[in-house]
Scaffold this motif. Sequence first.
Motif, PDB file in Angstrom:
ATOM      1  N   VAL A 192      -4.135   8.251   2.913  1.00  0.00           N
ATOM      2  CA  VAL A 192      -4.258   8.465   1.467  1.00  0.00           C
ATOM      3  C   VAL A 192      -5.220   7.446   0.875  1.00  0.00           C
ATOM      4  O   VAL A 192      -5.267   6.281   1.281  1.00  0.00           O
ATOM      5  CB  VAL A 192      -2.876   8.354   0.793  1.00  0.00           C
ATOM      6  CG1 VAL A 192      -3.008   8.385  -0.726  1.00  0.00           C
ATOM      7  CG2 VAL A 192      -1.986   9.496   1.257  1.00  0.00           C
ATOM      8  N   ASP A 193      -5.990   7.882  -0.119  1.00  0.00           N
ATOM      9  CA  ASP A 193      -6.921   6.998  -0.820  1.00  0.00           C
ATOM     10  C   ASP A 193      -6.142   5.859  -1.489  1.00  0.00           C
ATOM     11  O   ASP A 193      -5.264   6.100  -2.319  1.00  0.00           O
ATOM     12  CB  ASP A 193      -7.677   7.811  -1.880  1.00  0.00           C
ATOM     13  CG  ASP A 193      -8.683   6.957  -2.643  1.00  0.00           C
ATOM     14  OD1 ASP A 193      -8.886   5.783  -2.245  1.00  0.00           O
ATOM     15  OD2 ASP A 193      -9.258   7.453  -3.622  1.00  0.00           O
ATOM     16  N   LYS A 218       1.076  10.956  -5.465  1.00  0.00           N
ATOM     17  CA  LYS A 218       1.117  10.061  -4.302  1.00  0.00           C
ATOM     18  C   LYS A 218       2.543   9.855  -3.788  1.00  0.00           C
ATOM     19  O   LYS A 218       2.987   8.736  -3.577  1.00  0.00           O
ATOM     20  CB  LYS A 218       0.507   8.706  -4.670  1.00  0.00           C
ATOM     21  CG  LYS A 218      -0.979   8.741  -4.940  1.00  0.00           C
ATOM     22  CD  LYS A 218      -1.492   7.343  -5.172  1.00  0.00           C
ATOM     23  CE  LYS A 218      -2.984   7.319  -5.426  1.00  0.00           C
ATOM     24  NZ  LYS A 218      -3.481   5.938  -5.600  1.00  0.00           N
ATOM     25  N   ARG A 238      -5.890   2.610  -6.866  1.00  0.00           N
ATOM     26  CA  ARG A 238      -4.740   2.610  -7.770  1.00  0.00           C
ATOM     27  C   ARG A 238      -5.164   3.039  -9.175  1.00  0.00           C
ATOM     28  O   ARG A 238      -6.246   2.729  -9.635  1.00  0.00           O
ATOM     29  CB  ARG A 238      -4.107   1.222  -7.849  1.00  0.00           C
ATOM     30  CG  ARG A 238      -3.491   0.767  -6.536  1.00  0.00           C
ATOM     31  CD  ARG A 238      -2.939  -0.638  -6.671  1.00  0.00           C
ATOM     32  NE  ARG A 238      -2.338  -1.072  -5.436  1.00  0.00           N
ATOM     33  CZ  ARG A 238      -1.083  -0.840  -5.090  1.00  0.00           C
ATOM     34  NH1 ARG A 238      -0.316  -0.147  -5.911  1.00  0.00           N
ATOM     35  NH2 ARG A 238      -0.592  -1.268  -3.952  1.00  0.00           N
ATOM     36  N   TYR A 274       4.110  13.681  -9.574  1.00  0.00           N
ATOM     37  CA  TYR A 274       3.355  12.510  -9.137  1.00  0.00           C
ATOM     38  C   TYR A 274       2.649  12.826  -7.821  1.00  0.00           C
ATOM     39  O   TYR A 274       3.283  13.232  -6.840  1.00  0.00           O
ATOM     40  CB  TYR A 274       4.300  11.323  -8.974  1.00  0.00           C
ATOM     41  CG  TYR A 274       3.599  10.031  -8.620  1.00  0.00           C
ATOM     42  CD1 TYR A 274       2.691   9.455  -9.498  1.00  0.00           C
ATOM     43  CD2 TYR A 274       3.845   9.405  -7.404  1.00  0.00           C
ATOM     44  CE1 TYR A 274       2.059   8.274  -9.184  1.00  0.00           C
ATOM     45  CE2 TYR A 274       3.214   8.218  -7.086  1.00  0.00           C
ATOM     46  CZ  TYR A 274       2.321   7.655  -7.974  1.00  0.00           C
ATOM     47  OH  TYR A 274       1.678   6.482  -7.661  1.00  0.00           O
ATOM     48  N   ALA A 298       0.514   8.353   5.041  1.00  0.00           N
ATOM     49  CA  ALA A 298       0.269   7.283   4.074  1.00  0.00           C
ATOM     50  C   ALA A 298      -0.997   6.509   4.412  1.00  0.00           C
ATOM     51  O   ALA A 298      -1.726   6.067   3.509  1.00  0.00           O
ATOM     52  CB  ALA A 298       1.469   6.348   4.033  1.00  0.00           C
ATOM     53  N   GLN A 300       1.774   4.206  -3.841  1.00  0.00           N
ATOM     54  CA  GLN A 300       2.116   5.308  -2.952  1.00  0.00           C
ATOM     55  C   GLN A 300       3.585   5.189  -2.545  1.00  0.00           C
ATOM     56  O   GLN A 300       4.094   4.084  -2.360  1.00  0.00           O
ATOM     57  CB  GLN A 300       1.212   5.255  -1.709  1.00  0.00           C
ATOM     58  CG  GLN A 300       1.286   6.497  -0.858  1.00  0.00           C
ATOM     59  CD  GLN A 300       0.290   6.453   0.286  1.00  0.00           C
ATOM     60  OE1 GLN A 300       0.214   7.368   1.070  1.00  0.00           O
ATOM     61  NE2 GLN A 300      -0.481   5.387   0.398  1.00  0.00           N
ATOM     62  N   ASP A 313       0.828  -1.208   0.000  1.00  0.00           N
ATOM     63  CA  ASP A 313       0.000   0.000   0.000  1.00  0.00           C
ATOM     64  C   ASP A 313       0.858   1.252   0.000  1.00  0.00           C
ATOM     65  O   ASP A 313       0.400   2.314  -0.425  1.00  0.00           O
ATOM     66  CB  ASP A 313      -0.915  -0.016   1.229  1.00  0.00           C
ATOM     67  CG  ASP A 313      -1.860  -1.210   1.203  1.00  0.00           C
ATOM     68  OD1 ASP A 313      -2.831  -1.187   0.428  1.00  0.00           O
ATOM     69  OD2 ASP A 313      -1.589  -2.194   1.938  1.00  0.00           O
ATOM     70  N   CYS A 314       2.099   1.126   0.492  1.00  0.00           N
ATOM     71  CA  CYS A 314       3.037   2.248   0.458  1.00  0.00           C
ATOM     72  C   CYS A 314       4.458   1.670   0.406  1.00  0.00           C
ATOM     73  O   CYS A 314       4.827   0.853   1.247  1.00  0.00           O
ATOM     74  CB  CYS A 314       2.876   3.150   1.683  1.00  0.00           C
ATOM     75  SG  CYS A 314       4.024   4.557   1.695  1.00  0.00           S
TER      76      CYS A 314
END
Length: 518
Positions: free
Chosen positions: A348-349, A324, A352, A322, A345, A307, A281-282
């Motif tokens: 954040v939505d 993200k 993708r 960018y 993080a 992200q 996810d990050c």
Amino acid sequence: MVTSSKKPSLGVYGPKSPDQAGSTEYIEWYLEGLGESFECQHMANRDWQDPYDFDYVLYNLGNNYLYDCAFRALERRKGPAIIHEHNCLTYYLEKLYRQELAPGKVRLLMRQFSKKYKTGFNSAKELIAFLEKRQVSDKALADRSLDIGVEKLYLPGVTLGFTHSAFYQRWLNRRYPGIPFQTIPFTVKPVTDAEIASARRYLDLEPETFLFGTFGFIGKHKRLEKLLKAWQSWATRTARTKLLILGKNLSQVAIPEAPDIIYLNYVEDTVLFNGLIAACDCVIQLRYPGYGETSAIVSKVIANGGQLIISENKSNTDYKGYPKIITVKPDKHELANLKLAFDKALRVDPTRKNVENHSLEIFSQKITANLFSRARAHISKTRLRRQPGTHKLKHNLGEAHAFLLESRNEVDLARRIKALLTDIKEHKRNLTEHQKYIAILKRDRDDLISYVRDVETDRQAKIDQLVAGQQELEKLKNSRAVRISGLLKGYAGRIARLNRPEKPVPAQESKPEFKIKG
């Protein structure tokens, strides 16, 4: 090399599977695009081939020994190169320690270090001894991020340099204005939803788990120690967060065994590896100091809409557009800012979207156009006698390319002759240097012979003095013995006389006394 195919041959030099380099997958991926215009052949360390066997060449230059095939070919034949990392100090020092660096390169490397440290070196051994002692206190030298202008060792052979970073393109143009540089996209394969789901199953993650991840070889400049300190002291961390660390631990960083930390040393399956990157996810890719490289991991995350948390430095200005991305300065507040980045993080939505696909088509078109335009320029400068029935030389790219294919034997022969002349010049330079060195050795030999003769003369003189001294000593000993013998004889005579018995004195006859009477 003359091929029967209509396509010209292209020798591409750089790591290939199963080499564990960041550019391995990238090279194999862009070869698919270049295959439309060329008969491509991928050369690595284990199957090196003379670059003059191909119509065209393309070198991939990076900062470890896996790129040795490209550096060797570049020394043999000039050509265009994709510069993955411009500061290749790690590679050249490894070549120096292996004693594989050519004498000319050794001298140039010593010169660059001499300029940096204001000291001279007479040999490779002297330089190595200095570096081993210096790196104890010199952090930039220890992590091989020291900028000594090591690019001067390979850039003279680069006819056109490609970089993935617009920042480093400008930087190289300013430092080396005589060499053209261009920016090309870092081509990335898209990752499917099925591959992402497979990767999360591989890690046995719950659907609600928020996965942070960091990837690649673990070196000091990857700042994993800082990341782990921030992670373990992150007070607002929730139970659903996990940290994935994937990469060989070259710096021997202490990675704690904890339920919220997953460590994988190496994943051979590239599909799974890319799936794990996209499954995060990050992704956290800290890097300071840098070597002028473009991170393949960062490019893959951006291409797949992920992200990012990265270190803030000038080379990351290419990623400003960018949305993200979270940057963290590598300063004294880095730990606190990392924890704030973790919190951000989580908010954040997670949706993708492939915001930048790093088109393989654009990459292939740019490389192909540059290679063909170089061929056209080469043909336009080549003087050929026109014979009846020969094709006229046109400025059109397609006709120039066709003409090149028909006259490949002549062009290849001219290229080989040029290379031989270059080698002859290099040998002449080396011969001149060797002759100078031999003259110095002869002078040293004559001086040594003269010195030995002087020493021998002095030694003989001292031996003569010693012999004369010994003879004089013998004479003194003999004279002293004679004197002592005479004295002893004299003393013996006296003693004998003293010890001789006395003769009796005869009695005197008494005479009558006459008295005179008064």
